[in-house]
Every structure is written in C-alpha cells, then in structure tokens.
Scaffold this motif. Structure first.
Motif, mmCIF file in Angstrom:
data_model
loop_
_atom_site.group_PDB
_atom_site.id
_atom_site.type_symbol
_atom_site.label_atom_id
_atom_site.label_comp_id
_atom_site.label_asym_id
_atom_site.label_seq_id
_atom_site.Cartn_x
_atom_site.Cartn_y
_atom_site.Cartn_z
ATOM 1 N N LEU A 64 43.336 40.307 59.059
ATOM 2 C CA LEU A 64 43.274 39.735 57.715
ATOM 3 C C LEU A 64 41.876 39.854 57.118
ATOM 4 O O LEU A 64 40.875 39.609 57.791
ATOM 5 N N LEU A 75 44.990 42.608 53.090
ATOM 6 C CA LEU A 75 43.873 42.285 52.212
ATOM 7 C C LEU A 75 44.377 41.464 51.033
ATOM 8 O O LEU A 75 45.158 41.949 50.214
ATOM 9 N N VAL A 76 43.962 40.199 50.976
ATOM 10 C CA VAL A 76 44.374 39.282 49.916
ATOM 11 C C VAL A 76 43.146 38.838 49.121
ATOM 12 O O VAL A 76 42.022 38.887 49.621
ATOM 13 N N PRO A 77 43.350 38.381 47.879
ATOM 14 C CA PRO A 77 42.190 37.944 47.085
ATOM 15 C C PRO A 77 41.740 36.520 47.391
ATOM 16 O O PRO A 77 40.649 36.120 47.010
ATOM 17 N N SER A 78 42.584 35.739 48.068
ATOM 18 C CA SER A 78 42.241 34.356 48.382
ATOM 19 C C SER A 78 42.957 33.929 49.652
ATOM 20 O O SER A 78 44.112 34.311 49.878
ATOM 21 N N THR A 79 42.284 33.136 50.455
ATOM 22 C CA THR A 79 42.914 32.586 51.657
ATOM 23 C C THR A 79 43.123 31.084 51.537
ATOM 24 O O THR A 79 43.478 30.432 52.517
ATOM 25 N N GLU A 86 36.766 44.271 47.472
ATOM 26 C CA GLU A 86 38.076 44.855 47.809
ATOM 27 C C GLU A 86 37.925 46.267 48.360
ATOM 28 O O GLU A 86 38.527 46.617 49.383
ATOM 29 N N CYS A 137 39.697 39.306 53.055
ATOM 30 C CA CYS A 137 39.785 38.663 51.742
ATOM 31 C C CYS A 137 38.794 39.320 50.790
ATOM 32 O O CYS A 137 37.629 39.543 51.140
ATOM 33 N N SER A 138 39.249 39.604 49.565
ATOM 34 C CA SER A 138 38.384 40.251 48.572
ATOM 35 C C SER A 138 37.683 39.256 47.653
ATOM 36 O O SER A 138 36.810 39.645 46.877
ATOM 37 N N ASP A 139 38.086 37.973 47.675
ATOM 38 C CA ASP A 139 37.488 36.944 46.816
ATOM 39 C C ASP A 139 37.513 37.348 45.337
ATOM 40 O O ASP A 139 36.585 37.065 44.586
ATOM 41 N N GLN A 170 36.227 46.119 51.855
ATOM 42 C CA GLN A 170 37.131 45.589 52.882
ATOM 43 C C GLN A 170 38.231 46.591 53.219
ATOM 44 O O GLN A 170 38.645 46.699 54.379
#
Length: 346
Positions: A91, A63-67, A101, A93-95, A104
């Motif tokens: 994968l 889980l990432v904040p941006s792809t 977050e 994404c939390s944006d 997800q």
C-alpha cells in the motif's frame, strides 16, 4: 504439487551459506505460498510451471490518495481478494499530490509488483486524458479504482471499477421528491474527484422530475466556514427550501446547527441527504446518505486486476460501474434504516 526442493543442509552446502540463512529464505517462500513443507517428506513447490502467457501474482500494489477517509474500506475489500489469491498487498498513498503519485507509482513498479490498483488524481491534472495515457506505458497490468476516463473513446483500453456518482446525486433528489419535497437545494464542495458528477446528477434529477430550479439555494465552493453555512441557512429560509443534497457528510453535519439557528428543524421543515456515508450516522440528527459500495469496489477491482495478470495481453478491458445505495436515517423523515436502490433513467 511441483517438485521437491533439496534439503536445507544440501542447499547450504551448494551455495556455501549457513543453514539458518537457508531456513529463513524457505520460511519466506512458505509465507508467500510458493512452497509447502510436508512432514516427513520434505519441501515442495506448490504448483507446476505457469502456463505460457500467464503470471502468478505475488505482490499487488495499491496507490490511494488518502488512508484516513473513504479509502480504508476500499482497501479492506482489495485486501480480502488479494489474500484469497495468495498474494500480498503493498500500500502507498499519494496525499492528493500529482508528483507524489508519480513517484509512488515508480517505487511500486521498482519493488516488483505484479499489478497495480490505482486511484489517480485526475481532478488535479491540467490534462486528465494525457495523465491516463501516460499510465499505458506502465510495465505491469493496472486497474483504476473509483476513477475512470471522462469521455473515453470506444477503443479506450482503460479498465476500471468505480461507483456511479452521477446516479447517486440523481437518487438523492429522487428520494427527497418521493417524500414530498419539491424545493430542493444543493450545498457542496468543488474541486474534488466526485464534485462534478454528483452535481450533474442533482441537476439532471431536478430537470427530469420537473422540480423548480433554485439558483439562490445552490452553493458550491472549495470549503465551508461557519459564516458561509449561516448564509446558506438563511437562503434556505428565503427560498422556502424543503430539502438539501450535500457533498459530503461533514458539510451536512456542519449545516445542522445553522439550520436550527435560523428556525428550520430537520427533518420536519428541511430534509438532508449527504454523499459519502463515512460519518453521516454520527451526526446529532443521523443523516441519510448516498452510500458507495466501497468494500465491494475494492474487491471487484482486485479481482479484475488478478484476472488481467493471469490472462496477460489477451485479458479483455473491463469497465465496471456499481450503483450506490441510500442509507435512510432520521434527517430525511423516512423510515430509518431502509436501503433504497438507485434507479437512473436512461
């Protein structure tokens, strides 16, 4: 190798389903590395029973904040390690949204992941410590990536792998000072996950090296417009600034034409250093940058998590901090292409 599976025909009869359905199911098991077909002999389980307290990972949640910025290279490093372990990456994404977050994270856990690599939005939380404490109730092992507790207790159970951002800010000033630049300003964003650490590194280096403090040439705000950058460039003229540390690449790139507009050439009169190294090399004057080891952070985080999954409750807490490097380019006036190690005094 483990035991031999019944033939596809036998499985179809036993469970009263079509042979094609069985074949597709076995194909999925083969893709996941759980079974292997051996020509002329049949289909076999790839490994024997898992030892007590150990789990074989199948799916790793990320889980990432941006792809689109910074994290794609981190994910590349994760993917290499996960694939090498015979697992698959899931994968999300939390944006940069705390509610997203949380949602997800729940979805990944509900999907049956074996472990989670998480970049939490701690800088957006009113209580980062409570945010991290809430992760301890997750039913799967987890490792933080490019994030860590701010002031952890000695018994803090959080495992993480991240870049030494404070050291990066320190090394940027140290490098400019080594080039004979003594009046060094700072231009950066606030409210990002790295903004406070980088600025702390800048301030510590200014103090340690005995350089003059230039409050009028230190500017921090959430975003930068053309008029803001022009005003800062004029401050550089008034304060006789000889170097600027920027957070991040975009701000440093955007500053270039405004420095030129007020009569300051880069690097002859003002040297620039940026943090991130995503697009710094694409500027009209390629910008020297503190370059986080993004792929290595991802790879090591995945390996730490895989080990935690393997060992279960007895897995030790791991705290890994990787030093960034300086990608030296034309904007600072040093030899282009050099890589300089970060050295922060204790």
């Amino acid at each position: 190798m483990g035991g031999r599976l019944p033939t596809e025909t036998e499985l179809a009869k036993t469970y009263a389903i079509g042979v094609n359905t069985v074949r597709r199911a076995v194909d999925l098991l083969v893709e996941e590395g759980l079974v292997r077909r051996k020509q002329g002999s049949g289909t076999f389980v790839t490994a024997g029973p898992v030892a007590s307290g150990m789990t074989r990972p199948r799916f790793i949640g990320v889980l990432v904040p941006s792809t689109t910025y910074y994290f794609p290279r981190v994910v590349q490093g994760i993917e290499r390690a996960v694939s090498a372990a015979g697992a698959q990456l899931v994968l999300a994404c939390s944006d940069y949204d705390l509610d997203v977050e949380l949602a997800q994270t729940r979805q990944l856990v509900d999907a049956g992941i074996s472990g989670l690599l998480l970049v939490p939005n701690l800088h957006l939380s009113d209580d980062p410590a409570a945010h991290l404490a809430g992760l301890r109730s997750l039913p799967v092992p987890y490792v933080l990536v490019e994030r860590r507790p701010q002031d952890p207790s000695l018994a803090d159970p959080t495992s993480y792998v991240c870049t030494d951002v404070l050291g990066g800010g320190y090394s940027a000033v140290q490098h400019l000072h080594g080039l004979g630049r003594s009046r060094i300003g700072y231009l950066g964003r606030i409210g990002t996950a790295t903004s406070e650490q980088l600025f702390d590194g800048y301030r510590r280096a200014i103090a340690d090296l005995g350089l003059p403090e230039l409050p009028a040439a230190v500017a921090r705000q959430p975003s930068w417009t053309g008029p803001d950058l022009l005003a800062y460039a004029n401050q550089c003229v008034r304060e006789k600034v000889r170097g600027v540390v920027c957070l991040g690449d975009r701000e440093a790139t955007a500053l270039l034409p405004y420095l030129r507009r007020v009569g300051l050439s880069v690097p002859d009169e003002v040297a620039l250093m940026a943090y991130d190294d995503e697009v710094a090399d694409l500027a009209e004057v390629p910008i020297s940058a503190v370059s986080p080891p993004k792929e290595e952070v991802g790879r090591m985080a995945a390996e730490v998590l895989l080990r935690r999954i393997e060992l279960g409750p007895v897995a030790p807490v791991c705290r890994v901090v990787l030093q960034p490097r300086l990608a030296v380019r034309a904007s600072c006036g040093a030899a282009a292409g050099a890589l300089v190690e970060v050295r922060v005094p204790t």
